[in-house]
Scaffold this motif. Structure first.
Motif, PDB file in Angstrom:
ATOM      1  N   LEU A  35       0.824  -1.213   0.000  1.00  0.00           N
ATOM      2  CA  LEU A  35       0.000   0.000   0.000  1.00  0.00           C
ATOM      3  C   LEU A  35       0.860   1.266   0.000  1.00  0.00           C
ATOM      4  O   LEU A  35       0.434   2.312  -0.489  1.00  0.00           O
ATOM      5  CB  LEU A  35      -0.911   0.021   1.227  1.00  0.00           C
ATOM      6  CG  LEU A  35      -2.135  -0.889   1.201  1.00  0.00           C
ATOM      7  CD1 LEU A  35      -2.745  -1.004   2.590  1.00  0.00           C
ATOM      8  CD2 LEU A  35      -3.165  -0.364   0.212  1.00  0.00           C
ATOM      9  N   ILE A 334      -8.042  -1.752  -1.815  1.00  0.00           N
ATOM     10  CA  ILE A 334      -8.088  -0.903  -0.623  1.00  0.00           C
ATOM     11  C   ILE A 334      -7.885   0.558  -1.006  1.00  0.00           C
ATOM     12  O   ILE A 334      -8.608   1.449  -0.551  1.00  0.00           O
ATOM     13  CB  ILE A 334      -7.035  -1.361   0.396  1.00  0.00           C
ATOM     14  CG1 ILE A 334      -7.436  -2.718   0.981  1.00  0.00           C
ATOM     15  CG2 ILE A 334      -6.882  -0.347   1.524  1.00  0.00           C
ATOM     16  CD1 ILE A 334      -6.374  -3.354   1.860  1.00  0.00           C
ATOM     17  N   LEU A 335      -6.902   0.824  -1.854  1.00  0.00           N
ATOM     18  CA  LEU A 335      -6.673   2.202  -2.304  1.00  0.00           C
ATOM     19  C   LEU A 335      -7.856   2.721  -3.115  1.00  0.00           C
ATOM     20  O   LEU A 335      -8.266   3.872  -2.974  1.00  0.00           O
ATOM     21  CB  LEU A 335      -5.398   2.267  -3.146  1.00  0.00           C
ATOM     22  CG  LEU A 335      -4.077   2.037  -2.411  1.00  0.00           C
ATOM     23  CD1 LEU A 335      -2.937   1.851  -3.407  1.00  0.00           C
ATOM     24  CD2 LEU A 335      -3.778   3.204  -1.480  1.00  0.00           C
ATOM     25  N   HIS A 338     -10.937   3.883  -0.938  1.00  0.00           N
ATOM     26  CA  HIS A 338     -10.839   5.049  -0.065  1.00  0.00           C
ATOM     27  C   HIS A 338     -11.478   6.250  -0.747  1.00  0.00           C
ATOM     28  O   HIS A 338     -11.238   6.506  -1.935  1.00  0.00           O
ATOM     29  CB  HIS A 338      -9.385   5.348   0.282  1.00  0.00           C
ATOM     30  CG  HIS A 338      -9.248   6.386   1.348  1.00  0.00           C
ATOM     31  ND1 HIS A 338      -9.333   7.742   1.078  1.00  0.00           N
ATOM     32  CD2 HIS A 338      -9.087   6.277   2.691  1.00  0.00           C
ATOM     33  CE1 HIS A 338      -9.204   8.415   2.209  1.00  0.00           C
ATOM     34  NE2 HIS A 338      -9.047   7.548   3.202  1.00  0.00           N
ATOM     35  N   LYS A 347      -2.641   8.421  -3.435  1.00  0.00           N
ATOM     36  CA  LYS A 347      -3.022   7.781  -2.173  1.00  0.00           C
ATOM     37  C   LYS A 347      -1.873   6.930  -1.640  1.00  0.00           C
ATOM     38  O   LYS A 347      -1.635   6.881  -0.425  1.00  0.00           O
ATOM     39  CB  LYS A 347      -4.262   6.919  -2.383  1.00  0.00           C
ATOM     40  CG  LYS A 347      -5.521   7.690  -2.727  1.00  0.00           C
ATOM     41  CD  LYS A 347      -6.698   6.737  -2.916  1.00  0.00           C
ATOM     42  CE  LYS A 347      -7.947   7.468  -3.378  1.00  0.00           C
ATOM     43  NZ  LYS A 347      -9.089   6.540  -3.572  1.00  0.00           N
ATOM     44  N   ALA A 351      -0.093   7.359   1.983  1.00  0.00           N
ATOM     45  CA  ALA A 351       0.019   6.266   2.949  1.00  0.00           C
ATOM     46  C   ALA A 351       1.466   6.110   3.415  1.00  0.00           C
ATOM     47  O   ALA A 351       1.731   5.757   4.568  1.00  0.00           O
ATOM     48  CB  ALA A 351      -0.484   4.970   2.317  1.00  0.00           C
ATOM     49  N   GLU A 360      -6.133   5.261   8.110  1.00  0.00           N
ATOM     50  CA  GLU A 360      -7.445   5.583   7.546  1.00  0.00           C
ATOM     51  C   GLU A 360      -7.812   4.671   6.389  1.00  0.00           C
ATOM     52  O   GLU A 360      -8.987   4.404   6.131  1.00  0.00           O
ATOM     53  CB  GLU A 360      -7.448   7.043   7.092  1.00  0.00           C
ATOM     54  CG  GLU A 360      -8.825   7.617   6.818  1.00  0.00           C
ATOM     55  CD  GLU A 360      -8.736   9.074   6.419  1.00  0.00           C
ATOM     56  OE1 GLU A 360      -9.170   9.424   5.296  1.00  0.00           O
ATOM     57  OE2 GLU A 360      -8.223   9.867   7.238  1.00  0.00           O
ATOM     58  N   LEU A 361      -6.816   4.154   5.670  1.00  0.00           N
ATOM     59  CA  LEU A 361      -7.099   3.234   4.571  1.00  0.00           C
ATOM     60  C   LEU A 361      -7.871   2.007   5.051  1.00  0.00           C
ATOM     61  O   LEU A 361      -8.647   1.401   4.301  1.00  0.00           O
ATOM     62  CB  LEU A 361      -5.788   2.779   3.912  1.00  0.00           C
ATOM     63  CG  LEU A 361      -5.076   3.785   3.018  1.00  0.00           C
ATOM     64  CD1 LEU A 361      -3.732   3.232   2.562  1.00  0.00           C
ATOM     65  CD2 LEU A 361      -5.935   4.140   1.811  1.00  0.00           C
TER      66      LEU A 361
END
Length: 366
Positions: A35, A334-335, A338, A347, A351, A360-361
């Motif tokens: 990530l 996941i990205l 968001h 993003k 991260a 927060e992700l």
């Protein structure tokens, strides 16, 4: 975050009982590193060392962060089917957490070669990953390696575990065969499958029917961008207009797409494609379905190469290439989910730079 770790704990550990590092924690560190832009096991280990204090707010890490050799060995040994099941379970939990229903629109299926993931001396046989793509939410629903390069077998195996009721499943001509049609219909979905000479009798019947059909209702588009112009015309024939069509499960219609592209150099390329349909679609709807299919290339495969550098990933031994490919697809989803209205690469940088955004992700998914 805890639900993700719980899912990862269901992955069977291939190591001996005396393994020092907890498998679920190791997989979470790999995902967290990806990530934040890590591209290899060395970079994953470096991320863990640099962010160990933050990771300990989530994980125990009883024996510290694993070395890059440990990450590499685990991914080589880990059964990809185990990680693929965890991927599917996580996606179910993710959609539920975000209030998203199961896929409902166009679900595209396509294979992607891991170009540098080949074993030594087998550059001509790089691993092939098959992804199932929900075009409406722009999320990968499932992914698995094609065993022996068999994209068809991998696809049929993936379809068995998916909920696709009401969807339209799209795929290229490689998948235009009775077993695929049956699998899609068994999932209570419809299909729109590319049709070429690999299904000779049906292809010949489609060509003959359109040639004899005369004037047909059509939907036409013209576009101009990047120095080239494109023209497309879409038409549809119900199956009863085909003379003596061969048996094909659930076939209701054949679509035809005529295309012409004029490049910046003035050269013109023409093509005609046919689509086998299990539902009689309007010409406008078929045009939408076909264009939507290509989002798997533009928004998943392109992103994996440009943002995650998948084409340059050099992990090659045993199950390593496939397992890391699944980790990348998890990170992609996941990205993507968001809500920050920024590109995925942005993003990823946030991260890496911001502890708050990194957490927060995961927390936004609750």
């Amino acid at each position: 975050m805890s639900s993700l770790i719980t899912i990862l704990r269901e992955v069977r550990d291939p190591r001996d009982a005396n393994a020092r590092h907890d498998l679920a924690e190791l997989l979470f560190v790999a995902l967290a590193a990806t990530l934040c832009g890590a591209k290899s096991c060395v970079e994953i280990a470096e991320f863990g060392e640099g962010r160990e204090d933050e990771l300990r707010e989530i994980l125990v890490l009883e024996h510290g962060v694993p070395s890059h050799d440990t990450f590499s060995r685990v991914f080589r040994l880990l059964d990809p089917a185990e990680l693929s099941r965890a991927f599917a379970a996580f996606m179910t939990a993710l959609r539920r957490g975000l209030g998203l229903p199961p896929p409902q629109g166009v679900v595209a299926i396509d294979g992607k070669t891991l170009r540098r993931g080949y074993e030594k001396g087998k550059a001509h046989l790089p691993p092939l990953m098959v992804s199932v793509w929900d075009s409406e939410t722009r999320l990968a629903v499932a992914a698995a390696r094609a065993p022996g390069g068999s994209e068809v077998k991998a696809t049929l195996d993936l379809l068995k575990g998916l909920t696709l009721k009401g969807c339209t499943v799209t795929a290229d001509a490689l998948h235009c065969h009775p077993a695929m049609a049956k699998a899609v219909l068994a999932a209570k979905a419809q299909y729109a499958l590319g049709l070429k000479g690999n299904h000779g009798p049906l292809f010949a019947a489609a060509e003959a029917a359109f040639a004899a059909a005369g004037d047909l209702a059509f939907f036409e588009t013209r576009e101009r961008a990047h120095g080239r112009s494109e023209w497309r015309r879409v038409s549809v024939l119900p199956v009863h207009r085909l003379a003596d069509p061969p048996s094909f499960p659930g076939l209701k219609a054949i679509g035809r797409i005529e295309a012409e592209r004029t490049g910046g150099d003035g050269k013109v390329k023409r093509a005609v494609r046919y689509i086998a349909l299990s539902k009689l679609l309007s010409v406008r709807r078929l045009a939408q379905v076909v264009r939507t299919h290509w989002t798997i290339e533009n928004q998943l495969h392109w992103t994996l190469d440009v943002v995650f550098d998948e084409d340059d990933a050099r992990t090659r031994k045993n199950n390593g290439p496939e397992n890391l490919a699944i980790i990348r697809r998890l990170a992609h989803n996941i990205l993507r989910t968001h809500p920050l209205d920024k590109p995925l690469a942005s993003k990823m940088r946030r991260a890496k730079w911001s502890k708050e955004f990194f957490f927060e992700l995961f927390t936004h998914m609750r």
